[in-house]
Design a protein around this motif. Structure first.
Motif, PDB file in Angstrom:
ATOM      1  N   SER A   1      -3.406   1.706 -13.369  1.00 53.87           N
ATOM      2  CA  SER A   1      -4.535   1.709 -12.446  1.00 53.87           C
ATOM      3  C   SER A   1      -4.118   1.114 -11.114  1.00 53.87           C
ATOM      4  N   LEU A   2      -4.740   1.615 -10.059  1.00 51.39           N
ATOM      5  CA  LEU A   2      -4.512   1.102  -8.712  1.00 51.39           C
ATOM      6  C   LEU A   2      -5.822   0.541  -8.182  1.00 51.39           C
ATOM      7  N   VAL A   3      -5.804  -0.741  -7.799  1.00 49.38           N
ATOM      8  CA  VAL A   3      -6.986  -1.363  -7.199  1.00 49.38           C
ATOM      9  C   VAL A   3      -6.577  -2.042  -5.901  1.00 49.38           C
ATOM     10  N   SER A   4      -7.557  -2.300  -5.048  1.00 50.22           N
ATOM     11  CA  SER A   4      -7.320  -3.114  -3.857  1.00 50.22           C
ATOM     12  C   SER A   4      -8.131  -4.386  -4.016  1.00 50.22           C
ATOM     13  N   ASP A   5      -8.072  -5.265  -3.038  1.00 46.96           N
ATOM     14  CA  ASP A   5      -8.822  -6.521  -3.134  1.00 46.96           C
ATOM     15  C   ASP A   5     -10.325  -6.282  -3.156  1.00 46.96           C
ATOM     16  N   ALA A   6     -10.768  -5.234  -2.476  1.00 45.21           N
ATOM     17  CA  ALA A   6     -12.201  -4.948  -2.424  1.00 45.21           C
ATOM     18  C   ALA A   6     -12.426  -3.504  -2.003  1.00 45.21           C
ATOM     19  N   GLY A   7     -13.350  -2.824  -2.678  1.00 45.48           N
ATOM     20  CA  GLY A   7     -13.688  -1.465  -2.307  1.00 45.48           C
ATOM     21  C   GLY A   7     -12.723  -0.431  -2.855  1.00 45.48           C
TER      22      GLY A   7
ATOM     23  N   SER B   1      -8.258   2.043   4.370  1.00 46.54           N
ATOM     24  CA  SER B   1      -7.802   0.858   5.111  1.00 46.54           C
ATOM     25  C   SER B   1      -7.165  -0.164   4.179  1.00 46.54           C
ATOM     26  N   ASP B   2      -6.586   0.320   3.113  1.00 44.91           N
ATOM     27  CA  ASP B   2      -5.875  -0.506   2.131  1.00 44.91           C
ATOM     28  C   ASP B   2      -4.632   0.241   1.680  1.00 44.91           C
ATOM     29  N   PRO B   3      -3.668  -0.452   1.074  1.00 42.34           N
ATOM     30  CA  PRO B   3      -2.450   0.205   0.618  1.00 42.34           C
ATOM     31  C   PRO B   3      -2.702   1.127  -0.567  1.00 42.34           C
ATOM     32  N   GLY B   4      -1.722   1.979  -0.862  1.00 43.04           N
ATOM     33  CA  GLY B   4      -1.804   2.810  -2.056  1.00 43.04           C
ATOM     34  C   GLY B   4      -1.484   4.272  -1.852  1.00 43.04           C
ATOM     35  N   TYR B   5      -1.631   4.770  -0.615  1.00 40.30           N
ATOM     36  CA  TYR B   5      -1.440   6.205  -0.416  1.00 40.30           C
ATOM     37  C   TYR B   5      -0.025   6.652  -0.740  1.00 40.30           C
ATOM     38  N   GLN B   6       0.957   5.745  -0.521  1.00 35.59           N
ATOM     39  CA  GLN B   6       2.340   6.112  -0.799  1.00 35.59           C
ATOM     40  C   GLN B   6       2.542   6.441  -2.278  1.00 35.59           C
ATOM     41  N   LEU B   7       1.976   5.624  -3.138  1.00 36.37           N
ATOM     42  CA  LEU B   7       2.111   5.837  -4.577  1.00 36.37           C
ATOM     43  C   LEU B   7       1.369   7.096  -5.016  1.00 36.37           C
ATOM     44  N   ILE B   8       0.183   7.297  -4.481  1.00 35.66           N
ATOM     45  CA  ILE B   8      -0.584   8.492  -4.837  1.00 35.66           C
ATOM     46  C   ILE B   8       0.136   9.747  -4.387  1.00 35.66           C
TER      47      ILE B   8
END
Length: 229
Positions: free
Chosen positions: A79-85, A90-97
């Protein structure tokens, strides 16, 4: 091949987590997080217990991308989560997706709270179209952005830091004018503050006291007759 879930987490109030998000976090073999301390607090509140956490933030995303992708391939559920939302907004993660798409790894999403859409709903401003910018740049680049949106006829939504809010309001007033504006501070949290009024009124209000917390701003648009909408 494993499977990657993109999970939306609360923007403030931890009770806003969805049942499906809780179920998936419980089942996850590895959770990619922005900040382990924040995610541990969430997991503890949900009584999920210890989980294997892997830091994937804006500061190390490119460096650990290959390792993160290998983990997804080796594990059943990640699972991929950010600190909020919602992650990636406006948070990291697009590279992995993006890499998961390239490698043919299955992806799914569990949507959750989202600060921009929540602020738009709270603002009560008319119009179904909006532009979301994330955090505005600094200095002359910010002023360039404001000049570019001066004549748009849709809502303009962005995040701002407490330290920069007053200065940004001054620049909006100078470059765009005294439009209607909505500012949400600490949405869904104990010290939530919702302000709606003119830019000049917002400037006066937030200049009086030290601003704290996370801030989302909705600036009204301008129609073809150059009137605020």
């Amino acid at each position: 091949m494993g499977k990657l879930y993109i999970i939306g987490t609360p923007i403030g109030n931890l009770k806003d987590i969805s049942l499906r998000a809780v179920e998936t976090l419980k089942e996850s073999d590895v959770i990619f997080v922005e900040d382990k301390r924040v995610t541990v607090k969430l997991l503890n509140s949900l009584e999920i217990g210890k989980k294997e956490l892997f830091t994937f933030s804006e500061y190390n995303a490119n460096k650990v991308l290959k390792k993160a992708l290998d983990i997804v391939k080796q594990k059943n559920i990640c699972s991929l989560v950010s600190d909020a939302g919602m992650p990636v907004i406006s948070d990291p993660g697009y590279q992995l997706i993006n890499k998961c798409w390239e490698e043919g790894i299955e992806i799914d999403i569990i949507p959750g709270p989202n600060a921009p859409s929540a602020a738009i709903a709270l603002s009560g401003f008319p119009g179904s179209k909006y532009m979301f910018y994330g955090f505005l740049p600094r200095g002359k680049n910010k002023r360039r952005v404001l000049r570019n949106i001066k004549d748009i006829d849709i809502l303009f939504v962005f995040f701002e830091s407490p330290q920069r809010l007053v200065n940004t309001l001054k620049e909006i007033l100078e470059i765009i004018g005294d439009r209607d504006i909505f500012i949400a501070r600490e949405m869904t949290k104990i010290h939530q503050e919702l302000f709606r009024g003119k830019v000049s009124e917002a400037l006066a209000h937030f200049s009086e006291n030290k601003v704290r917390g996370e801030i989302t701003v909705v600036l009204s648009g301008r129609d073809s007759n150059n009137e605020t909408v």
